[in-house]
Design an enzyme around this catalytic site. Structure first.
Site, PDB file in Angstrom:
ATOM      1  N   ARG A 228      -8.334  16.308   6.958  1.00 13.66           N
ATOM      2  CA  ARG A 228      -8.106  17.469   7.828  1.00 13.66           C
ATOM      3  C   ARG A 228      -7.356  18.569   7.085  1.00 13.66           C
ATOM      4  O   ARG A 228      -7.639  19.756   7.246  1.00 13.66           O
ATOM      5  CB  ARG A 228      -7.316  17.031   9.064  1.00 13.66           C
ATOM      6  CG  ARG A 228      -7.111  18.152  10.067  1.00 13.66           C
ATOM      7  CD  ARG A 228      -6.462  17.665  11.338  1.00 13.66           C
ATOM      8  NE  ARG A 228      -6.229  18.767  12.262  1.00 13.66           N
ATOM      9  CZ  ARG A 228      -5.081  19.032  12.850  1.00 13.66           C
ATOM     10  NH1 ARG A 228      -4.027  18.245  12.625  1.00 13.66           N
ATOM     11  NH2 ARG A 228      -4.962  20.044  13.670  1.00 13.66           N
TER      12      ARG A 228
ATOM     13  N   HIS B 193      -8.486  22.626   6.608  1.00 16.76           N
ATOM     14  CA  HIS B 193      -7.655  23.753   6.992  1.00 16.76           C
ATOM     15  C   HIS B 193      -7.278  24.612   5.783  1.00 16.76           C
ATOM     16  O   HIS B 193      -6.986  25.793   5.938  1.00 16.76           O
ATOM     17  CB  HIS B 193      -6.393  23.258   7.702  1.00 16.76           C
ATOM     18  CG  HIS B 193      -6.633  22.895   9.134  1.00 16.76           C
ATOM     19  ND1 HIS B 193      -5.998  23.522  10.184  1.00 16.76           N
ATOM     20  CD2 HIS B 193      -7.467  21.983   9.699  1.00 16.76           C
ATOM     21  CE1 HIS B 193      -6.413  23.002  11.322  1.00 16.76           C
ATOM     22  NE2 HIS B 193      -7.307  22.055  11.052  1.00 16.76           N
TER      23      HIS B 193
ATOM     24  N   ASN C 180      -1.595  24.786  12.757  1.00 17.08           N
ATOM     25  CA  ASN C 180      -1.381  23.881  11.621  1.00 17.08           C
ATOM     26  C   ASN C 180      -0.131  23.015  11.763  1.00 17.08           C
ATOM     27  O   ASN C 180       0.201  22.257  10.850  1.00 17.08           O
ATOM     28  CB  ASN C 180      -1.283  24.686  10.323  1.00 17.08           C
ATOM     29  CG  ASN C 180      -2.620  25.264   9.908  1.00 17.08           C
ATOM     30  OD1 ASN C 180      -3.662  24.709  10.218  1.00 17.08           O
ATOM     31  ND2 ASN C 180      -2.598  26.400   9.210  1.00 17.08           N
TER      32      ASN C 180
ATOM     33  N   HIS D   1     -14.704  13.522  11.756  1.00 17.67           N
ATOM     34  CA  HIS D   1     -13.987  13.039  12.937  1.00 17.67           C
ATOM     35  C   HIS D   1     -14.168  11.540  13.155  1.00 17.67           C
ATOM     36  O   HIS D   1     -13.678  10.995  14.145  1.00 17.67           O
ATOM     37  CB  HIS D   1     -14.448  13.800  14.189  1.00 17.67           C
ATOM     38  CG  HIS D   1     -13.976  15.208  14.228  1.00 17.67           C
ATOM     39  ND1 HIS D   1     -14.545  16.190  15.026  1.00 17.67           N
ATOM     40  CD2 HIS D   1     -12.977  15.827  13.536  1.00 17.67           C
ATOM     41  CE1 HIS D   1     -13.908  17.336  14.833  1.00 17.67           C
ATOM     42  NE2 HIS D   1     -12.957  17.139  13.949  1.00 17.67           N
TER      43      HIS D   1
END
Length: 328
Positions: free
Chosen positions: A64, A68, A93, A191
């Site tokens: 993840r 980002h 975040n 995911h």
């Protein structure tokens, strides 16, 4: 003649698949550190292995973290910079993790290869290794990224995918990064590992004053929604302290279970369920759900594209001594 035609077609498809990589990051190369720091990738891999052995949630956090980073300013480790007004401080975040793993790898590399390996490469390699240690494919990615000097919280929201996004909104963001609809379906498979805070999905349903479940998003399986309400009671959602596994069946295993859950209407996020709203994407979900090897093959291509978004090379950027601050 048929044999030759097949191989020509294969080469054309292969080239087209990696065309964005060649055009946007031509200065990246495999074995970039073979002369300057031969053990660089091994040191990153062992750092990730040790961290994941102690905490099984580490792989999901590292994956993840990479997303980002790459979607804002490109894959330049701008998400790692600390300070007022940086990407790291944006509310979107706040729940990111895995920073300490990257810092540990950087400290080790600075001992053996000072000012040589960028934080951007460490993050890309760590996310790659996280997938492998979770049971996913071993993907070889080129290196040579340099670290960026710009990290602004204001750049976060316009560039990342929110869990409440519609299909059209996701396609727009991915397209702006040079990623295709195929990449969107494939990379959503991330995911299959990781966790999410209740606030990331609790808008899909609510519990009324009588304790009855009320659906806001009818695409969600009723029994799964009931399970989520137990995991995220209103008090927990308000405090955003509770987390739920993205994949309830195999939460720490990188596999194709995510796609099977989607077809059962058990995708955790609204943005997951949205993949079924397009016939082409739904067909790909069906393919990945029935063929884990096909998912892994597609992952290798799309992950390489992801790690090549907006990379800085050559004289652009720097090699930070500490990942949390620029060298200035």
């Amino acid at each position: 003649m048929g044999f030759l035609r097949f191989h020509v077609l294969f080469l054309l498809v292969f080239f087209e698949s990696f065309l964005p990589l060649f055009s946007s990051s031509s200065l990246l190369s495999f074995g970039f550190y073979s002369d300057t720091c031969p053990a660089a990738e091994t040191m990153v891999k062992e750092t990730v292995r040790s961290a994941a052995a102690l905490d099984p949630t580490v792989p999901g956090k590292l994956l993840r973290l990479l997303f980002h980073d790459c979607f804002v300013e490109g894959c330049d480790a701008s998400i790692l910079l600390q300070g007022n007004g940086t990407e790291r401080g944006d509310p979107a975040n706040k729940s990111l993790g895995g920073f300490s793993v990257i810092d540990s790898a950087k400290r080790l590399l600075e001992i053996f290869c000072p000012r040589t390996v960028s934080c951007a490469d460490i993050l890309a390699l760590a996310a790659r290794d996280a997938v492998e240690f979770s049971g996913g494919p071993n993907v070889q990615i080129p290196t040579g990224r340099r670290d960026g000097n710009i990290s602004l919280a204001a750049n976060v929201r316009p560039n990342i995918v929110d869990t409440s996004f519609t299909l059209e909104e996701m396609v727009k963001i991915f397209s702006s990064k040079g990623l295709s609809m195929e990449d969107l379906v494939t990379l959503s498979g991330a995911h299959t590992i990781g966790t999410a805070h209740c606030s990331a999905f609790d808008a899909r349903f609510k519990v009324d004053s009588n304790g009855s479940l009320m659906f806001i998003d009818s695409s969600l399986d009723r029994q799964y929604a009931a399970y989520l309400t137990k995991m995220c009671p209103p008090s927990a959602a308000i405090g955003d302290s509770m987390t739920v596994s993205n994949d309830p069946a195999t939460p720490f295993l990188f596999d194709n279970q995510y796609y099977k859950a989607l077809l059962d209407h058990k995708g955790l996020f609204q943005s997951d369920s949205a993949l079924l709203n397009d016939a082409r994407m739904k067909n790909r979900v069906l393919e990945f759900a029935g063929n884990p090897d096909r998912f892994f093959e597609s992952w290798a291509v799309s992950f390489t594209r992801l790690t090549s978004i907006g990379v800085k090379t050559d004289n652009h950027g720097e090699i930070r001594q500490f990942c949390t601050t620029t060298n200035d």
